[in-house]
Write an enzyme that holds these catalytic residues in place. Sequence first.
Site, PDB file in Angstrom:
ATOM      1  N   VAL A   6      -4.778  10.543 -10.164  1.00 56.53           N
ATOM      2  CA  VAL A   6      -5.142  11.909  -9.753  1.00 56.53           C
ATOM      3  C   VAL A   6      -5.069  12.915 -10.901  1.00 56.53           C
ATOM      4  CG1 VAL A   6      -4.500  11.593  -7.323  1.00 56.53           C
ATOM      5  CG2 VAL A   6      -2.779  12.444  -8.944  1.00 56.53           C
ATOM      6  N   TYR A  58      10.890  18.284 -10.539  1.00 60.44           N
ATOM      7  CA  TYR A  58      10.177  17.982  -9.292  1.00 60.44           C
ATOM      8  C   TYR A  58      10.062  19.225  -8.410  1.00 60.44           C
ATOM      9  CZ  TYR A  58       9.321  15.836  -4.718  1.00 60.44           C
ATOM     10  OH  TYR A  58       8.802  15.505  -3.489  1.00 60.44           O
ATOM     11  N   VAL A  79      12.665  11.573   3.494  1.00 62.33           N
ATOM     12  CA  VAL A  79      11.857  10.546   4.161  1.00 62.33           C
ATOM     13  C   VAL A  79      12.147   9.178   3.559  1.00 62.33           C
ATOM     14  CG1 VAL A  79       9.527   9.993   4.952  1.00 62.33           C
ATOM     15  CG2 VAL A  79      10.064  12.329   4.222  1.00 62.33           C
TER      16      VAL A  79
HETATM   17  N1  LIG Z   1       9.998  10.746   0.329  1.00 63.07           N
HETATM   18  C1  LIG Z   1      10.428  11.984   0.529  1.00 63.07           C
HETATM   19  O1  LIG Z   1      11.570  12.170   0.999  1.00 63.07           O
HETATM   20  C2  LIG Z   1       9.564  13.158   0.228  1.00 63.07           C
HETATM   21  C3  LIG Z   1       8.317  13.053  -0.368  1.00 63.07           C
HETATM   22  N2  LIG Z   1       7.567  14.172  -0.590  1.00 63.07           N
HETATM   23  C4  LIG Z   1       6.247  14.111  -1.202  1.00 63.07           C
HETATM   24  O2  LIG Z   1       5.388  13.313  -0.395  1.00 63.07           O
HETATM   25  C5  LIG Z   1       4.438  12.633  -1.218  1.00 63.07           C
HETATM   26  C6  LIG Z   1       4.538  11.124  -0.969  1.00 63.07           C
HETATM   27  O3  LIG Z   1       5.862  10.727  -1.245  1.00 63.07           O
HETATM   28  P1  LIG Z   1       6.405   9.244  -0.996  1.00 63.07           P
HETATM   29  O4  LIG Z   1       5.555   8.535  -0.038  1.00 63.07           O
HETATM   30  O5  LIG Z   1       7.839   9.395  -0.753  1.00 63.07           O
HETATM   31  O6  LIG Z   1       6.212   8.640  -2.476  1.00 63.07           O
HETATM   32  P2  LIG Z   1       6.099   7.129  -2.988  1.00 63.07           P
HETATM   33  O7  LIG Z   1       6.554   7.157  -4.407  1.00 63.07           O
HETATM   34  O8  LIG Z   1       6.750   6.214  -2.060  1.00 63.07           O
HETATM   35  O9  LIG Z   1       4.510   6.878  -2.959  1.00 63.07           O
HETATM   36  C7  LIG Z   1       3.673   7.623  -3.794  1.00 63.07           C
HETATM   37  C8  LIG Z   1       2.331   6.949  -3.946  1.00 63.07           C
HETATM   38  O10 LIG Z   1       1.580   7.742  -4.879  1.00 63.07           O
HETATM   39  C9  LIG Z   1       0.958   6.864  -5.818  1.00 63.07           C
HETATM   40  N3  LIG Z   1       0.751   7.572  -7.080  1.00 63.07           N
HETATM   41  C10 LIG Z   1       1.701   7.956  -7.978  1.00 63.07           C
HETATM   42  N4  LIG Z   1       1.128   8.514  -9.038  1.00 63.07           N
HETATM   43  C11 LIG Z   1      -0.211   8.513  -8.812  1.00 63.07           C
HETATM   44  C12 LIG Z   1      -1.326   8.963  -9.555  1.00 63.07           C
HETATM   45  N5  LIG Z   1      -1.186   9.507 -10.775  1.00 63.07           N
HETATM   46  N6  LIG Z   1      -2.552   8.820  -9.020  1.00 63.07           N
HETATM   47  C13 LIG Z   1      -2.717   8.224  -7.809  1.00 63.07           C
HETATM   48  N7  LIG Z   1      -1.695   7.770  -7.067  1.00 63.07           N
HETATM   49  C14 LIG Z   1      -0.453   7.907  -7.566  1.00 63.07           C
HETATM   50  C15 LIG Z   1       1.912   5.698  -5.959  1.00 63.07           C
HETATM   51  O11 LIG Z   1       1.249   4.543  -6.465  1.00 63.07           O
HETATM   52  C16 LIG Z   1       2.407   5.530  -4.525  1.00 63.07           C
HETATM   53  O12 LIG Z   1       1.570   4.663  -3.797  1.00 63.07           O
HETATM   54  C17 LIG Z   1       4.786  13.016  -2.667  1.00 63.07           C
HETATM   55  O13 LIG Z   1       3.975  14.091  -3.077  1.00 63.07           O
HETATM   56  C18 LIG Z   1       6.234  13.452  -2.560  1.00 63.07           C
HETATM   57  O14 LIG Z   1       6.568  14.346  -3.575  1.00 63.07           O
HETATM   58  C19 LIG Z   1       8.017  15.408  -0.256  1.00 63.07           C
HETATM   59  C20 LIG Z   1       9.230  15.571   0.327  1.00 63.07           C
HETATM   60  C21 LIG Z   1      10.104  14.453   0.604  1.00 63.07           C
HETATM   61  C1  LIG Z   2      11.874  13.821  -2.702  1.00 59.97           C
HETATM   62  C2  LIG Z   2      11.882  15.106  -2.056  1.00 59.97           C
HETATM   63  O1  LIG Z   2      10.849  15.723  -1.910  1.00 59.97           O
HETATM   64  C3  LIG Z   2      13.044  15.695  -1.560  1.00 59.97           C
HETATM   65  C4  LIG Z   2      14.359  15.159  -1.860  1.00 59.97           C
HETATM   66  O2  LIG Z   2      12.940  16.670  -0.871  1.00 59.97           O
END
Ligand SMILES: NC(=O)C1=CN([C@@H]2O[C@H](COP(=O)(O)OP(=O)(O)OC[C@H]3O[C@@H](n4cnc5c(N)ncnc54)[C@H](O)[C@@H]3O)[C@@H](O)[C@H]2O)C=CC1
Ligand SMILES: CC(=O)C(C)=O
Length: 257
Positions: free
Chosen positions: A61, A153, A186
């Site tokens: 991205v 972050y 999450v």
């Molecule tokens: N897990 C959590 O507790 C929280 C997550 N988020 C946000 O939610 C979104 C998803 O998080 P998760 O599912 O936990 O993350 P994750 O790390 O489990 O999955 C992220 C996905 O994004 C892909 N990715 C990473 N860099 C990329 C790039 N340059 N281009 C295309 N794809 C790419 C990865 O390959 C992976 O499949 C993120 O933006 C994260 O910051 C927000 C709040 C809490």
């Molecule tokens: C990973 C994340 O977005 C948290 C801790 O809020």
Amino acid sequence: MAEKVAFVTGGAQGIGEAISKRLAKDGFAVAVVDLNVDKAGEVAQAIKDNGGEAIAIKLDVSDREAFSAAVDEVAEKLGSFDVIVNNAGLGPTTPIDTITPELFDKVMHINVAGTMWGVQAATRKFRELGKKGKIINAASQAGVVGNPNLMLYSSTKFAIRGLTQVAARDLAAEGITANAYAPGIVKTPMMLDIAHQVGKNAGKDDEWGMSTFSKDIALGRLSEPEDVAAAVAFLAGPDSNYITGQTIIVDGGMQFH
Ligand SMILES: NC(=O)C1=CN([C@@H]2O[C@H](COP(=O)(O)OP(=O)(O)OC[C@H]3O[C@@H](n4cnc5c(N)ncnc54)[C@H](O)[C@@H]3O)[C@@H](O)[C@H]2O)C=CC1
Ligand SMILES: CC(=O)C(C)=O
């Protein structure tokens, strides 16, 4: 062919996988977009096995030109372009003294520029197709309140809320909406890694690391990816047509505003 098409970045695992599957269940044809195209392909196959329509697309991205080309490819292959979910992101644990210019550039490019390129490419496509499209961006509870150990972050997630508000103002006259979702804690690979790093840095275990984030969740449990996907489905559907520029917090009651 499905009537509406959704483009979900970071769709190969975690929250993006749950969003892809939920939107497919809601009748969208889904482009599961990720750096990891093999895993994205598995998610697309699971959607198809359940009677839905999906394709997998490889994309970094942070690459603006490639993002634009991916949007064209999806509109061509799936026959429309209605919703973009800019969900991909990195979540490094960064005690203040560990942030380097190289890490700053990398995380800013993926989280902030990667979201901005998505807004640009989707806007161009919505205009070409004459669509009142929906832009949905991944913020975080850490982008509403600064979180310890997450300076880099958290900064990117505050930025994403800001750029979402600007997109909402700039695009409202064309009927295009822009909103963000702010998940709490999450159960995904990203969060498990953060809990591990925070625990390790304190000389403690992963469970302790997770507890530093989870202790204030009023509903008393960590979030499942599907909790977040439900909020995104609302933002992607017609019931949210009069909502723009907002960040919907999906954190089980960690914060009250
Ligand atoms: N897990 C959590 O507790 C929280 C997550 N988020 C946000 O939610 C979104 C998803 O998080 P998760 O599912 O936990 O993350 P994750 O790390 O489990 O999955 C992220 C996905 O994004 C892909 N990715 C990473 N860099 C990329 C790039 N340059 N281009 C295309 N794809 C790419 C990865 O390959 C992976 O499949 C993120 O933006 C994260 O910051 C927000 C709040 C809490
Ligand atoms: C990973 C994340 O977005 C948290 C801790 O809020």
